[in-house]
Design a protein around this motif. Structure first.
Motif, PDB file in Angstrom:
ATOM      1  N   ASN A   5       0.996  -0.802   0.002  1.00  0.00           N
ATOM      2  CA  ASN A   5       0.101  -0.154   0.901  1.00  0.00           C
ATOM      3  C   ASN A   5       1.298   1.336   0.407  1.00  0.00           C
ATOM      4  N   LEU A   6       2.208   1.181   0.536  1.00  0.00           N
ATOM      5  CA  LEU A   6       2.925   1.735   0.428  1.00  0.00           C
ATOM      6  C   LEU A   6       2.747   2.915   0.946  1.00  0.00           C
ATOM      7  N   PRO A   7       2.311   3.534   2.095  1.00  0.00           N
ATOM      8  CA  PRO A   7       1.728   4.632   2.777  1.00  0.00           C
ATOM      9  C   PRO A   7       2.324   5.697   2.934  1.00  0.00           C
ATOM     10  N   GLY A   8       2.696   7.346   2.286  1.00  0.00           N
ATOM     11  CA  GLY A   8       3.897   8.161   2.547  1.00  0.00           C
ATOM     12  C   GLY A   8       4.017   8.133   0.849  1.00  0.00           C
ATOM     13  N   TRP A   9       3.804   7.265   0.217  1.00  0.00           N
ATOM     14  CA  TRP A   9       4.602   7.160  -1.093  1.00  0.00           C
ATOM     15  C   TRP A   9       3.716   7.358  -2.224  1.00  0.00           C
ATOM     16  N   ARG A  10       3.877   7.963  -3.248  1.00  0.00           N
ATOM     17  CA  ARG A  10       2.767   8.191  -4.639  1.00  0.00           C
ATOM     18  C   ARG A  10       3.902   7.015  -5.780  1.00  0.00           C
ATOM     19  N   PRO A  11       2.831   7.370  -6.844  1.00  0.00           N
ATOM     20  CA  PRO A  11       3.659   6.342  -8.227  1.00  0.00           C
ATOM     21  C   PRO A  11       4.120   7.501  -9.057  1.00  0.00           C
ATOM     22  N   ALA A  12       5.669   7.124  -9.610  1.00  0.00           N
ATOM     23  CA  ALA A  12       5.988   7.748 -10.226  1.00  0.00           C
ATOM     24  C   ALA A  12       5.783   8.106 -11.635  1.00  0.00           C
ATOM     25  N   ASP A  13       5.043   6.981 -11.942  1.00  0.00           N
ATOM     26  CA  ASP A  13       4.557   6.790 -13.401  1.00  0.00           C
ATOM     27  C   ASP A  13       3.180   6.328 -13.080  1.00  0.00           C
ATOM     28  N   ALA A  14       2.317   6.016 -14.234  1.00  0.00           N
ATOM     29  CA  ALA A  14       1.399   5.363 -14.394  1.00  0.00           C
ATOM     30  C   ALA A  14       1.884   4.468 -14.790  1.00  0.00           C
ATOM     31  N   ALA A  15       3.073   3.489 -15.377  1.00  0.00           N
ATOM     32  CA  ALA A  15       3.175   2.304 -15.318  1.00  0.00           C
ATOM     33  C   ALA A  15       3.677   1.433 -13.299  1.00  0.00           C
ATOM     34  N   SER A  16       3.878   2.332 -13.087  1.00  0.00           N
ATOM     35  CA  SER A  16       4.301   1.985 -11.266  1.00  0.00           C
ATOM     36  C   SER A  16       2.802   2.171 -10.580  1.00  0.00           C
ATOM     37  N   ALA A  17       1.954   2.985 -10.882  1.00  0.00           N
ATOM     38  CA  ALA A  17       0.854   3.138 -10.103  1.00  0.00           C
ATOM     39  C   ALA A  17       0.027   1.849 -10.743  1.00  0.00           C
ATOM     40  N   GLU A  18       0.283   1.489 -12.326  1.00  0.00           N
ATOM     41  CA  GLU A  18      -1.062   0.052 -12.850  1.00  0.00           C
ATOM     42  C   GLU A  18      -0.383  -1.325 -11.743  1.00  0.00           C
ATOM     43  N   ALA A  19       1.053  -1.101 -12.020  1.00  0.00           N
ATOM     44  CA  ALA A  19       1.372  -2.462 -11.219  1.00  0.00           C
ATOM     45  C   ALA A  19       1.354  -2.049  -9.499  1.00  0.00           C
TER      46      ALA A  19
END
Length: 243
Positions: A5-19
């Motif tokens: 869930n990586l609280p406090g972090w956000r995906p660097a790009d769309a590919a990371s968000a989808e993964a």
């Protein structure tokens, strides 16, 4: 294992968000087998090898925490054998030693012969390319295309991986002249596997691996310096065990 869930972090790009979304959806089916961490100033990498218990396959995940302290990059891959999943992680910068220890779980080699074959693949860079595979409970096979001059005459490397959950995987291999010859061997298995086409070749390492290894080398150099005071397409599968 990190909380994906990586609280406090956000995906660097769309590919990371989808993964991340796909991984969280399937996470309950994954069992962590090996974790390698590379920590360095301002950033770090987690390299994780899982067993997909439901799908009888291996899953690899590379999680990179950005230097900005806010973003992460996540890449995952499902592969037919544990040694291929480990090779994918090594290509992205993981050190290979952790994947070669005979530690008695499905993602580790069960014997010295398997460890030797695994080490050759993990150290081969981009020499081999997966072209076909089959997966079923207890046994998987993968056909790899050898792109080196050493494999010019027999460019199709067949890997057979049988898994004992208490000992690890047994890896056997042989090189063939064509996919058809390899498939015929799989169907009949009347002869031993042919020798592996081997030889010294130039190893090509991916940019991700170069970057991660550079960061690791920098960390080791800094650690070695005196410190100031006070201061990691399914095909038909064969069903008989490999001897």
């Amino acid at each position: 294992m990190p909380d994906f869930n990586l609280p406090g972090w956000r995906p660097a790009d769309a590919a990371s968000a989808e993964a991340q979304v796909q991984f969280l959806a399937a996470e309950d089916a994954y069992e962590l087998l090996t974790e390698v961490n590379h920590d360095h100033d301002g950033t770090s990498d987690d390299f994780l090898l899982f067993e997909d218990v439901a799908g009888y396959s291996a899953v690899a995940a590379h999680l990179h925490y950005g230097e900005d302290g806010e973003t992460f990059a996540l890449a995952t891959a499902a592969l037919p054998t544990f040694v291929l999943a480990a090779a994918w992680l090594v290509q992205r910068g993981a050190e290979s030693d952790a994947f070669l220890v005979r530690s008695g779980h499905p993602g580790a080699p069960a014997d010295a012969r398997s460890a030797t074959a695994a080490a050759r693949l993990l150290e081969s860079g981009s020499r081999y390319r997966l072209v076909d595979h089959g997966v079923e409970p207890g046994e998987s096979w993968a056909m790899l295309r050898d792109g080196s001059a050493a494999g010019a005459e027999r460019p199709f490397l067949l890997h057979l991986e049988t898994v004992d959950p208490d000992r690890g995987y047994t890896l056997r291999e042989g090189s063939f002249t064509s996919p058809q010859e390899a498939q015929q061997w799989l169907e009949n298995r009347r002869t031993p596997l042919p020798p592996v086409a081997d030889g010294d070749v130039a190893v090509v390492v991916s940019p991700q691996a170069n970057a991660a290894r550079t960061r690791t080398a920098q960390r080791r150099t800094a650690a070695a310096e005196p410190a100031p005071a006070l201061t990691a397409a399914a095909a038909t599968t064969a069903r008989r065990a490999v001897r």
